[in-house]
Enzyme design. Structure first.
Site, PDB file in Angstrom:
ATOM      1  N   GLY A 247      43.560  53.886  47.891  1.00 15.97           N
ATOM      2  CA  GLY A 247      43.813  52.754  48.773  1.00 15.97           C
ATOM      3  C   GLY A 247      42.602  52.079  49.362  1.00 15.97           C
ATOM      4  O   GLY A 247      42.738  51.019  49.992  1.00 15.97           O
ATOM      5  N   GLU A 284      42.839  59.996  45.191  1.00 15.62           N
ATOM      6  CA  GLU A 284      43.356  59.222  44.058  1.00 15.62           C
ATOM      7  C   GLU A 284      42.874  57.772  44.129  1.00 15.62           C
ATOM      8  O   GLU A 284      43.690  56.851  44.211  1.00 15.62           O
ATOM      9  CB  GLU A 284      44.894  59.220  44.098  1.00 15.62           C
ATOM     10  CG  GLU A 284      45.545  60.579  44.234  1.00 15.62           C
ATOM     11  CD  GLU A 284      47.022  60.487  44.663  1.00 15.62           C
ATOM     12  OE1 GLU A 284      47.517  59.378  44.946  1.00 15.62           O
ATOM     13  OE2 GLU A 284      47.669  61.544  44.710  1.00 15.62           O
ATOM     14  N   PRO A 285      41.574  57.517  44.106  1.00 18.42           N
ATOM     15  CA  PRO A 285      41.129  56.123  44.210  1.00 18.42           C
ATOM     16  C   PRO A 285      41.329  55.372  42.893  1.00 18.42           C
ATOM     17  O   PRO A 285      41.118  55.934  41.815  1.00 18.42           O
ATOM     18  CB  PRO A 285      39.641  56.247  44.530  1.00 18.42           C
ATOM     19  CG  PRO A 285      39.231  57.572  43.973  1.00 18.42           C
ATOM     20  CD  PRO A 285      40.448  58.453  43.969  1.00 18.42           C
ATOM     21  N   ARG A 287      41.432  51.077  42.670  1.00 19.36           N
ATOM     22  CA  ARG A 287      40.703  49.805  42.813  1.00 19.36           C
ATOM     23  C   ARG A 287      39.229  49.986  43.149  1.00 19.36           C
ATOM     24  O   ARG A 287      38.365  49.322  42.574  1.00 19.36           O
ATOM     25  CB  ARG A 287      41.378  49.001  43.938  1.00 19.36           C
ATOM     26  CG  ARG A 287      40.842  47.605  44.125  1.00 19.36           C
ATOM     27  CD  ARG A 287      41.398  46.964  45.414  1.00 19.36           C
ATOM     28  NE  ARG A 287      42.813  47.159  45.566  1.00 19.36           N
ATOM     29  CZ  ARG A 287      43.753  46.330  45.102  1.00 19.36           C
ATOM     30  NH1 ARG A 287      43.398  45.231  44.484  1.00 19.36           N
ATOM     31  NH2 ARG A 287      45.029  46.598  45.279  1.00 19.36           N
ATOM     32  N   ARG A 323      46.856  38.609  39.812  1.00 17.51           N
ATOM     33  CA  ARG A 323      46.806  38.877  41.258  1.00 17.51           C
ATOM     34  C   ARG A 323      46.967  37.629  42.134  1.00 17.51           C
ATOM     35  O   ARG A 323      47.656  37.696  43.148  1.00 17.51           O
ATOM     36  CB  ARG A 323      45.524  39.636  41.616  1.00 17.51           C
ATOM     37  CG  ARG A 323      45.447  41.010  40.929  1.00 17.51           C
ATOM     38  CD  ARG A 323      44.258  41.841  41.403  1.00 17.51           C
ATOM     39  NE  ARG A 323      44.368  42.154  42.792  1.00 17.51           N
ATOM     40  CZ  ARG A 323      43.755  41.514  43.771  1.00 17.51           C
ATOM     41  NH1 ARG A 323      42.903  40.548  43.507  1.00 17.51           N
ATOM     42  NH2 ARG A 323      43.954  41.849  45.019  1.00 17.51           N
ATOM     43  N   TYR A 327      50.031  38.107  44.593  1.00 16.39           N
ATOM     44  CA  TYR A 327      49.707  38.453  45.986  1.00 16.39           C
ATOM     45  C   TYR A 327      48.930  37.345  46.690  1.00 16.39           C
ATOM     46  O   TYR A 327      48.308  37.611  47.719  1.00 16.39           O
ATOM     47  CB  TYR A 327      48.824  39.716  46.050  1.00 16.39           C
ATOM     48  CG  TYR A 327      49.180  40.874  45.170  1.00 16.39           C
ATOM     49  CD1 TYR A 327      50.348  41.602  45.377  1.00 16.39           C
ATOM     50  CD2 TYR A 327      48.315  41.279  44.161  1.00 16.39           C
ATOM     51  CE1 TYR A 327      50.640  42.699  44.585  1.00 16.39           C
ATOM     52  CE2 TYR A 327      48.602  42.380  43.367  1.00 16.39           C
ATOM     53  CZ  TYR A 327      49.774  43.080  43.587  1.00 16.39           C
ATOM     54  OH  TYR A 327      50.048  44.171  42.813  1.00 16.39           O
ATOM     55  N   CYS A 353      53.017  27.489  31.948  1.00 17.42           N
ATOM     56  CA  CYS A 353      53.983  26.534  32.502  1.00 17.42           C
ATOM     57  C   CYS A 353      54.653  27.092  33.746  1.00 17.42           C
ATOM     58  O   CYS A 353      55.845  27.410  33.747  1.00 17.42           O
ATOM     59  CB  CYS A 353      55.019  26.187  31.446  1.00 17.42           C
ATOM     60  SG  CYS A 353      54.237  25.644  29.931  1.00 17.42           S
ATOM     61  N   GLU A 354      53.885  27.258  34.799  1.00 17.81           N
ATOM     62  CA  GLU A 354      54.371  27.731  36.099  1.00 17.81           C
ATOM     63  C   GLU A 354      53.410  27.156  37.129  1.00 17.81           C
ATOM     64  O   GLU A 354      52.195  27.240  36.939  1.00 17.81           O
ATOM     65  CB  GLU A 354      54.240  29.266  36.239  1.00 17.81           C
ATOM     66  CG  GLU A 354      55.004  30.110  35.283  1.00 17.81           C
ATOM     67  CD  GLU A 354      56.395  30.468  35.776  1.00 17.81           C
ATOM     68  OE1 GLU A 354      56.689  30.243  36.974  1.00 17.81           O
ATOM     69  OE2 GLU A 354      57.180  30.945  34.952  1.00 17.81           O
TER      70      GLU A 354
HETATM   71  C1  LIG Z   1      48.228  52.898  43.150  1.00 19.91           C
HETATM   72  C2  LIG Z   1      48.083  54.263  43.651  1.00 19.91           C
HETATM   73  C3  LIG Z   1      46.811  54.779  43.941  1.00 19.91           C
HETATM   74  C4  LIG Z   1      45.552  53.963  43.840  1.00 19.91           C
HETATM   75  O1  LIG Z   1      45.498  52.946  44.786  1.00 19.91           O
HETATM   76  P1  LIG Z   1      44.169  52.055  44.932  1.00 19.91           P
HETATM   77  O2  LIG Z   1      44.486  51.124  46.031  1.00 19.91           O
HETATM   78  O3  LIG Z   1      43.970  51.362  43.640  1.00 19.91           O
HETATM   79  O4  LIG Z   1      43.043  52.976  45.266  1.00 19.91           O
HETATM   80  C5  LIG Z   1      46.721  56.102  44.329  1.00 19.91           C
HETATM   81  N1  LIG Z   1      47.829  56.885  44.453  1.00 19.91           N
HETATM   82  C6  LIG Z   1      49.067  56.418  44.189  1.00 19.91           C
HETATM   83  C7  LIG Z   1      50.230  57.305  44.319  1.00 19.91           C
HETATM   84  C8  LIG Z   1      49.239  55.098  43.783  1.00 19.91           C
HETATM   85  O5  LIG Z   1      50.462  54.630  43.536  1.00 19.91           O
END
Ligand SMILES: *Cc1c(COP(=O)(O)O)cnc(C)c1O
Length: 425
Positions: A247, A284-285, A287, A323, A327, A353-354
Site C-alpha cells: 500500500g 506485500e508491496p 506499486r 488508471r 481512478y 471511442c469513449e
Molecule cells: C494489491 C495488494 C497489495 C499491493 O498493494 P500496493 O498498493 O500495490 O502496494 C498487497 N496486498 C494485497 C492483499 C493486495 O490486494
C-alpha cells in the site's frame, strides 16, 4: 544519482536533450520497437526494493512482491533473483511465478474469492501461506487440504477499520469493505481455524489500501493488529508471522510518501516498544516497487484544436493506461525530445471511442505529430490492467539494464487478439 533526473524517478533523466532510462535513449527504443511501448528500469526496481531491504536489515522479514501491480515474467524474474517472494491473487499468477523461476515456498495467496481448483494448485506447488479472507473460505480450504492429505498454512486477513485516506476504489481496510474479516470476529475465527485438521495457523495479515502517502494509517493498523495478536494468543492460538500488506504510495504528481526505509524504521520502533520486534515479518508491496520504474512511450498522431479545448491525440489509450479512466489518476506526460518555443495547453487523449479515454488533462506541451511522449509512473497497474478494448493489441515491453535492452514482451498482433474465437457457421 544523476543530477538532471526527474523528481521521484532517479533512473529517468534528460541527457543532452534526450530522455533516457538508465543509459538508453527512449527515442531509439520507440524507433526500434514501435509505440505504445512500456520501458522499465531494472536499476529503479532494485533500488526501490533496496529501500525495503535496508528498512528490514537485521530482522526476520520476507518481502513478497504483490505481483498484480506488474506481472510480466521479465519483471518477476528481477524480483525472484533478488530473493523476493510473491503475493498472488490467482492461480494464473501462481503459474507466472513458477514460469519466472520464483520460489513457491515464498508465495502467499491473497484474495476474497479463491476457487477450489486454485487452492489445489497452490497446495500442489507448496506455497508458503494462504491469506484467508472469510470463515467460509477457511472451511473450504480445510476440506481441499484434507482431501489431498495436506495441511494448508493460513493467515487470516483482518480488517483493522483504518482509513488510508486514498481513492475509495483502492481503500480496502474500512468496515463495509469486501476484504478481510472484522476485527471483532477475528479471535473466534482463529479458534475455529486452529481446530481444523487441514489447516495450520501461522500468521495474521492486513492490507488497508493502496497509494497511501502518510505514515499514520500504517501505524494505526499496526496497533490494531498487535492488539489482536495479543488477544488471539491469549485465546491459545500462537501467531508466528505478522504480515503488514502493501500500500505504500509513490510520487505521481508531487505526492510525498515516506521512503520505505523511513516508514519501516517507525513501524519497527512500534513493534519493538510493544514487544513484537523479534517476530517473523512479512510485507506485500506492489506499486512502490515498480510504479516509478516504468514509462509508457506513445507517438503523437494528430493535434486537434478546438473552441474550448485543444486535443493531443496519441497512440496509447485507456486500454494501455487505464488508471486515468478508472481512478481519475494523474501521470506526468513529457516529450522524449523537448522542442524550443512556446507550449500550448492540450487534453492528451487516446483513439478509443469513449470520452473517458484521456491520459492527461490541461497539459502544457510543445509538440508536433510524430513526436514521442513519455507517460511517467507507468510501471504499476498499467500493463497488468491493460485490455484489448477496441481490438487493440497489447503494447510491447522492454527492460533496460544499464545500456542493455531486453524485449520482455512482444507486441500483441491483431490476430492474437481473436485467435480463440470461432465463427458459428
Ligand atoms: C494489491 C495488494 C497489495 C499491493 O498493494 P500496493 O498498493 O500495490 O502496494 C498487497 N496486498 C494485497 C492483499 C493486495 O490486494
Amino acid at each position: 544519482m544523476n543530477p538532471s533526473s526527474l523528481p521521484g524517478h532517479p533512473f529517468i533523466a534528460y541527457q543532452s536533450g534526450a530522455l533516457c532510462v538508465e543509459q538508453v535513449r527512449l527515442s531509439e527504443l520507440a524507433r526500434t520497437h514501435g509505440t505504445p511501448l512500456f520501458v522499465y528500469s531494472k536499476a529503479a526496481m532494485l533500488s526501490a526494493l533496496a529501500a525495503y531491504q535496508r528498512g528490514f536489515a537485521g530482522r526476520k522479514a520476507q518481502i513478497c512482491y504483490a505481483m498484480k501491480a506488474n506481472s510480466t515474467l521479465g519483471v518477476l524474474q528481477v524480483f525472484a533473483q533478488a530473493g523476493c517472494g510473491f503475493d498472488i491473487v490467482s492461480g494464473g499468477e501462481l503459474a507466472r511465478v513458477l514460469a519466472a523461476g520464483g520460489d513457491p515456498a515464498k508465495v502467499i495467496f491473497s484474495g476474497v474469492g479463491k476457487t477450489r481448483t486454485e487452492m489445489q494448485q497452490a497446495l500442489q506447488a507448496g506455497i508458503g501461506c494462504f491469506n484467508v479472507e472469510s470463515a467460509a473460505e477457511l472451511d473450504v480450504l480445510n476440506k481441499v487440504a484434507e482431501s489431498m492429505g495436506q495441511q494448508a498454512c493460513v493467515s487470516l486477513r483482518v480488517n483493522p477499520n483504518v482509513d488510508p485516506k486514498t481513492h475509495p476504489y483502492i481503500s480496502t481496510g474500512l468496515k463495509g469493505s469486501k476484504f478481510g474479516v472484522a476485527h471483532e470476529q477475528a479471535v473466534n475465527f482463529y479458534q475455529h481455524a486452529a481446530r481444523l485438521r487441514g489447516l495450520k495457523v501461522v500468521g495474521i495479515d492486513c492490507h488497508i489500501g493502496s497509494q497511501i502517502t502518510e505514515v499514520t494509517p500504517f501505524l494505526d493498523a499496526t496497533d490494531r493488529m498487535l492488539d489482536l495478536v495479543t488477544q488471539i494468543e491469549a485465546a491459545g492460538v500462537p501467531i508466528h508471522h505478522i504480515d503488514f500488506g502493501g500500500g505504500l504510495g509513490i510520487n505521481y504528481n508531487g505526492d510525498t510518501p515516506p521512503e520505505a526505509d523511513a516508514l519501516w524504521a517507525q513501524l519497527l520502533a512500534k513493534l519493538d516498544a510493544r514487544g513484537f520486534g523479534d517476530r517473523q515479518l512479512m510485507i506485500e508491496p506492489g506499486r512502490s516497487l515498480v510504479g516509478n520504474s516504468g514509462v509508457c512511450l506513445s507517438e503523437v498522431l494528430f493535434l486537434k484544436p478546438g473552441e474550448q479545448k485543444n486535443f493531443c491525440i496519441i497512440d496509447a489509450a485507456m486500454n494501455d493506461l487505464p488508471r486515468p479512466a478508472m481512478y481519475q489518476a494523474y501521470h506526468h506526460i513529457i516529450p522524449v525530445h523537448p522542442r524550443d518555443g512556446a507550449a500550448e495547453v492540450f487534453d492528451v487523449v487516446g483513439p478509443i471511442c469513449e470520452s473517458g479515454d484521456w491520459i492527461g488533462r490541461d497539459r502544457a506541451l510543445n509538440v508536433q505529430p510524430g513526436d514521442v511522449l513519455a507517460v511517467l509512473s507507468a510501471g504499476a497497474y498499467c500493463m497488468s490492467m491493460s485490455s484489448n478494448y477496441n481490438t487493440r493489441g497489447r503494447a510491447a515491453e522492454v527492460l533496460v539494464d544499464g545500456d542493455q535492452v531486453h524485449l520482455i514482451r512482444e507486441r500483441e498482433s491483431v490476430l492474437d487478439t481473436f485467435k480463440l474465437e470461432h465463427l458459428p457457421i
